[in-house]
Design a protein around this motif. Sequence first.
Motif, short mmCIF file in Angstrom:
data_model
loop_
_atom_site.label_atom_id
_atom_site.label_comp_id
_atom_site.label_asym_id
_atom_site.label_seq_id
_atom_site.Cartn_x
_atom_site.Cartn_y
_atom_site.Cartn_z
N ILE A 91 130.84 24.26 13.89
CA ILE A 91 130.44 25.55 13.32
C ILE A 91 129.06 26.00 13.78
N GLU A 92 128.10 25.09 13.89
CA GLU A 92 126.75 25.51 14.27
C GLU A 92 126.71 26.03 15.70
N GLU A 93 127.36 25.35 16.61
CA GLU A 93 127.38 25.80 18.00
C GLU A 93 128.03 27.17 18.11
N THR A 94 129.12 27.38 17.37
CA THR A 94 129.82 28.66 17.41
C THR A 94 128.94 29.78 16.87
N ILE A 95 128.31 29.56 15.74
CA ILE A 95 127.47 30.61 15.14
C ILE A 95 126.28 30.92 16.04
N GLU A 96 125.64 29.90 16.58
CA GLU A 96 124.52 30.12 17.49
C GLU A 96 124.95 30.96 18.69
N TYR A 97 126.13 30.67 19.21
CA TYR A 97 126.64 31.43 20.36
C TYR A 97 126.87 32.88 19.97
N LEU A 98 127.54 33.11 18.84
CA LEU A 98 127.84 34.47 18.42
C LEU A 98 126.57 35.27 18.13
N MET A 99 125.53 34.61 17.70
CA MET A 99 124.29 35.29 17.36
C MET A 99 123.41 35.59 18.57
N THR A 100 123.53 34.80 19.61
CA THR A 100 122.57 34.91 20.71
C THR A 100 123.17 35.28 22.06
N LYS A 101 124.45 35.16 22.23
CA LYS A 101 125.04 35.33 23.57
C LYS A 101 125.87 36.60 23.74
N MET A 102 126.12 37.33 22.67
CA MET A 102 126.98 38.50 22.78
C MET A 102 126.18 39.70 23.31
N ASN A 103 126.71 40.38 24.31
CA ASN A 103 126.07 41.57 24.87
C ASN A 103 126.45 42.80 24.05
N TYR A 104 126.01 42.78 22.81
CA TYR A 104 126.33 43.85 21.86
C TYR A 104 125.24 43.82 20.79
N HIS A 105 125.00 44.93 20.12
CA HIS A 105 123.88 45.00 19.20
C HIS A 105 124.31 45.24 17.75
N ASN A 106 125.31 46.08 17.55
CA ASN A 106 125.63 46.58 16.21
C ASN A 106 126.76 45.76 15.58
N TYR A 107 126.43 44.57 15.11
CA TYR A 107 127.46 43.73 14.52
C TYR A 107 126.87 42.76 13.50
N GLU A 108 127.76 42.20 12.70
CA GLU A 108 127.42 41.16 11.75
C GLU A 108 128.42 40.02 11.88
N VAL A 109 128.06 38.86 11.36
CA VAL A 109 128.98 37.73 11.32
C VAL A 109 129.15 37.31 9.87
N ILE A 110 130.40 37.24 9.44
CA ILE A 110 130.72 36.75 8.10
C ILE A 110 131.51 35.45 8.24
N VAL A 111 131.01 34.40 7.63
CA VAL A 111 131.75 33.13 7.58
C VAL A 111 132.33 32.98 6.18
N THR A 112 133.64 32.87 6.10
CA THR A 112 134.28 32.60 4.81
C THR A 112 134.56 31.10 4.73
N ASP A 113 133.72 30.43 3.98
CA ASP A 113 133.81 28.98 3.83
C ASP A 113 134.86 28.65 2.78
N ASP A 114 136.01 28.21 3.26
CA ASP A 114 137.17 28.03 2.38
C ASP A 114 137.20 26.62 1.79
N GLY A 115 136.34 26.38 0.83
CA GLY A 115 136.35 25.11 0.10
C GLY A 115 135.99 23.90 0.93
N SER A 116 135.08 24.04 1.87
CA SER A 116 134.69 22.89 2.71
C SER A 116 134.05 21.80 1.85
N THR A 117 134.39 20.55 2.17
CA THR A 117 133.85 19.40 1.44
C THR A 117 132.97 18.53 2.32
#
Length: 434
Positions: free
Chosen positions: A76-102
């Motif tokens: 999850i951390e590698e994926t979020i870091e990638y989505l936050m820093t590597k996308m050639n786009y400006h107007n977006y958000e990331v929502i993670v729906t944590d479905d009962g992770s233990t």
Amino acid sequence: MITIIDTGSQFFDNMLTLLYFFLISYPILGGFVWFIGVQCYTFLYKHRQKEWIDVPPVVEPFITIMVPAHNEEIVIEETIEYLMTKMNYHNYEVIVTDDGSTDRTPDILARLMKKYNNLRVIRIEKNKGKAHAFNIGTAFAKGKLILSNDADTMPEPDALNRYVNYFIRPGAKHIAAVTANMDVQNRTKLIAKSQTVEFSSIVGIIKRTQMAVFGGLYAYSGANTMYRKSALMDVGGFRQDRATEDISIAWDHQLNGWLSVFAPDIIFFMEVPETVRMLYRQRKRWAKGGTEVWLTNFKKVLLHPFDHIGRTIMFIDQTFSIIWSIFFCLSMIVFVGTMGFYLYHGNYETIYQTLTISFIFICFEMIAGLFQLVASLLVDVQKRKLKYLFFAPLYMLVFWVVNAITIFTTFIPAVKTILGYGSGTWKSPERSRK
């Protein structure tokens, strides 16, 4: 006509014999049909996206990237870091729906939220499945366009801009979803490299044929597909009691009159199973979900077969795929039993003749499959995957069998789901630390 079945009725004997020979040759016919289909897409299909507009930041549509997650501490951390820093786009958000992770997923997400202002996390206390998590996230999404992105998936940097191109072009207001082209990220093991060939075969031919010949798309790539939020709401969101929410909603969109698009030039990379056990678990879920969708829409298509002839033909193909899988598994049981019987009685000549005929059919199937795979590898990602043709025999001899077995073994569970005994809860895939 030569008949090999004797029921006492000439008519039924002929019909059952024709069905028998059709089922035997079904993989051969299918391979050539998809081969012809990709030629239609390449030379006849006129609605491909050929030019890309670089959308200026001031007019970029706001996008919500949705990441449903359950026990994804490894990726999850590698994926979020990638989505936050590597996308050639400006107007977006990331929502993670944590479905009962233990596991450590909630802690990792809490730390990342402090780092990124456009990252939001929605915590669901009890695991209720990916479809439920996505539906919950949709209610909080600010974007009118929502990108489904699995926790182990990374789209190419220009993906968001290219997705938007499909939604802003003339006549796009009826497009419900644009699904991207899947590629394998972890290619270190033989089984993973073989799936590179497989995904090219599925994506490279079947989805192109669906678009060019049948006028629609009947399965999305759940790991990376952009949806129009209003189209999600129109069909009531994802079905929460289905094994494959992406296939199910694709059919729901089609039956509600929405259009869907396959975008072969938008690439995303995902982790694939690296062991036979992991592969079998994945394919069981896919097979069960496909059968559930088939059962769900059987009556709708049967009662209105001419409303969308392309959809009906695709449904017929799916019907024969299920019948063939059951036929294949039952035939293998009979074949093994018969060979054992002949071996026990020392009837070696019959064994030799039976194996020879079987080998001939396998050769024809391999030739048809080779046509399909070569065509798909040539048209997919500018021929870059052609080097993986070496792994085609493993795909055709092993993956076809695995897929057939999983359809056979999950048919009854799929029926139970349709009768109201299904559950959308999920288990996180087995992953190895890098």
